[in-house]
Motif scaffolding. Sequence first.
Motif, PDB file in Angstrom:
ATOM      1  N   UNK A  68       0.851  -1.186   0.000  1.00  0.00           N
ATOM      2  CA  UNK A  68       0.000   0.000   0.000  1.00  0.00           C
ATOM      3  C   UNK A  68       0.883   1.230   0.000  1.00  0.00           C
ATOM      4  N   UNK A  69       0.422   2.296  -0.652  1.00  0.00           N
ATOM      5  CA  UNK A  69       1.129   3.573  -0.581  1.00  0.00           C
ATOM      6  C   UNK A  69       0.597   4.307   0.652  1.00  0.00           C
ATOM      7  N   UNK A  70       1.509   4.767   1.518  1.00  0.00           N
ATOM      8  CA  UNK A  70       1.070   5.525   2.693  1.00  0.00           C
ATOM      9  C   UNK A  70       1.847   6.833   2.789  1.00  0.00           C
ATOM     10  N   UNK A  71       1.206   7.797   3.438  1.00  0.00           N
ATOM     11  CA  UNK A  71       1.850   9.081   3.706  1.00  0.00           C
ATOM     12  C   UNK A  71       2.909   8.855   4.779  1.00  0.00           C
ATOM     13  N   UNK A  72       4.124   9.394   4.563  1.00  0.00           N
ATOM     14  CA  UNK A  72       5.222   9.161   5.506  1.00  0.00           C
ATOM     15  C   UNK A  72       5.848  10.487   5.944  1.00  0.00           C
ATOM     16  N   UNK A  73       7.028  10.411   6.525  1.00  0.00           N
ATOM     17  CA  UNK A  73       7.784  11.604   6.950  1.00  0.00           C
ATOM     18  C   UNK A  73       6.998  12.423   7.977  1.00  0.00           C
ATOM     19  N   UNK A  74       6.834  13.704   7.752  1.00  0.00           N
ATOM     20  CA  UNK A  74       6.168  14.582   8.723  1.00  0.00           C
ATOM     21  C   UNK A  74       5.405  15.677   7.997  1.00  0.00           C
ATOM     22  N   UNK A  75       4.451  16.272   8.692  1.00  0.00           N
ATOM     23  CA  UNK A  75       3.798  17.496   8.181  1.00  0.00           C
ATOM     24  C   UNK A  75       3.888  18.499   9.317  1.00  0.00           C
ATOM     25  N   UNK A  76       4.664  19.558   9.093  1.00  0.00           N
ATOM     26  CA  UNK A  76       4.928  20.529  10.163  1.00  0.00           C
ATOM     27  C   UNK A  76       5.281  21.870   9.523  1.00  0.00           C
ATOM     28  N   UNK A  77       5.461  22.915  10.320  1.00  0.00           N
ATOM     29  CA  UNK A  77       5.850  24.202   9.720  1.00  0.00           C
ATOM     30  C   UNK A  77       7.235  24.166   9.066  1.00  0.00           C
ATOM     31  N   UNK A  78       7.986  23.051   9.237  1.00  0.00           N
ATOM     32  CA  UNK A  78       9.256  22.890   8.512  1.00  0.00           C
ATOM     33  C   UNK A  78       9.008  22.623   7.027  1.00  0.00           C
ATOM     34  N   UNK A  79       7.897  21.980   6.725  1.00  0.00           N
ATOM     35  CA  UNK A  79       7.681  21.654   5.304  1.00  0.00           C
ATOM     36  C   UNK A  79       6.344  22.143   4.739  1.00  0.00           C
ATOM     37  N   UNK A  80       5.759  23.117   5.435  1.00  0.00           N
ATOM     38  CA  UNK A  80       4.559  23.793   4.917  1.00  0.00           C
ATOM     39  C   UNK A  80       4.828  25.293   4.890  1.00  0.00           C
ATOM     40  N   UNK A  81       4.165  26.013   4.014  1.00  0.00           N
ATOM     41  CA  UNK A  81       4.108  27.476   4.164  1.00  0.00           C
ATOM     42  C   UNK A  81       2.736  27.812   4.719  1.00  0.00           C
TER      43      UNK A  81
END
Length: 242
Positions: A190-203
């Motif tokens: 299965x393809x899954x979302x990985x890593x992180x979602x944070x203000x480091x990688x969002x504007x």
Amino acid sequence: MARRRQIYEGKAKIIFEGPEPGTVVQYFKDDATAGNGAKSGVITGKGVLNNRISEYLMQRLGEMGIPTHFIRSLNMREQLVREVEIIPLEVVVRNVVAGSLSKRFGLPEGERLPRTLVEYYYKNDELNDPLISEEHIATFGWAHPQELEEIQSLALRVNDFLCGLFTGVGITLVDFKLEFGRLWQGDEMRIVLADEISPDNCRLWDSRTQEKMDKDRFRRDMGGVGEAYQEVARRLGILPEH
Ligand code: C5P
């Protein structure tokens, strides 16, 4: 006590072997880099905030039916996630012109795009993560065309959900970067979302004042980086206690 085995150290995170097979621990550091390491520094408390923010967003996305690698939080700086085979793509989703898109096409930052733009970059530090097309991905076999279709569809669903969530707390989601992984369960993948979602990688911009509440404050030497990340957590109602 023997220290856990370190699998990988990145710019903002360390990955350790997990307690059970098929799991790894993500440790969030306070280190910050920009321009692929050209600039580096420490933002005190960033790791704690990013761990909490990413945990919260991954959980909310999971509840919406988006498959993610997230299992559970372990402590202030660590979370347990599923071990996945990371697909070497940085998937950037853009709603508003900013950053490299603004530079590449000479467009003013802040202009809303007529439609959501999904871009792919080849995840390779030595090459500075070059922008690539679907053709490159197919030609070099970085992802199967069917996988890429799934990745694009998931990225757009993540965008829809996060846009709404951030709008609700007075924040415009300008753009962000996602990474995906292959999760093997027996013969099934299965393809899954990985890593992180944070203000480091969002504007993230304050919807009223357009003030930046993300890593651009560090990249552009604007100061108040930790405070901005804290404000994002506070608005989401998840500010960790001191
Ligand atoms: O720099 P650029 O405009 O291409 O970045 C688009 C989005 O992707 C930004 O939100 C940025 O934080 C994120 N990004 C990232 N890691 C990279 C490149 C971009 O998280 N290596």
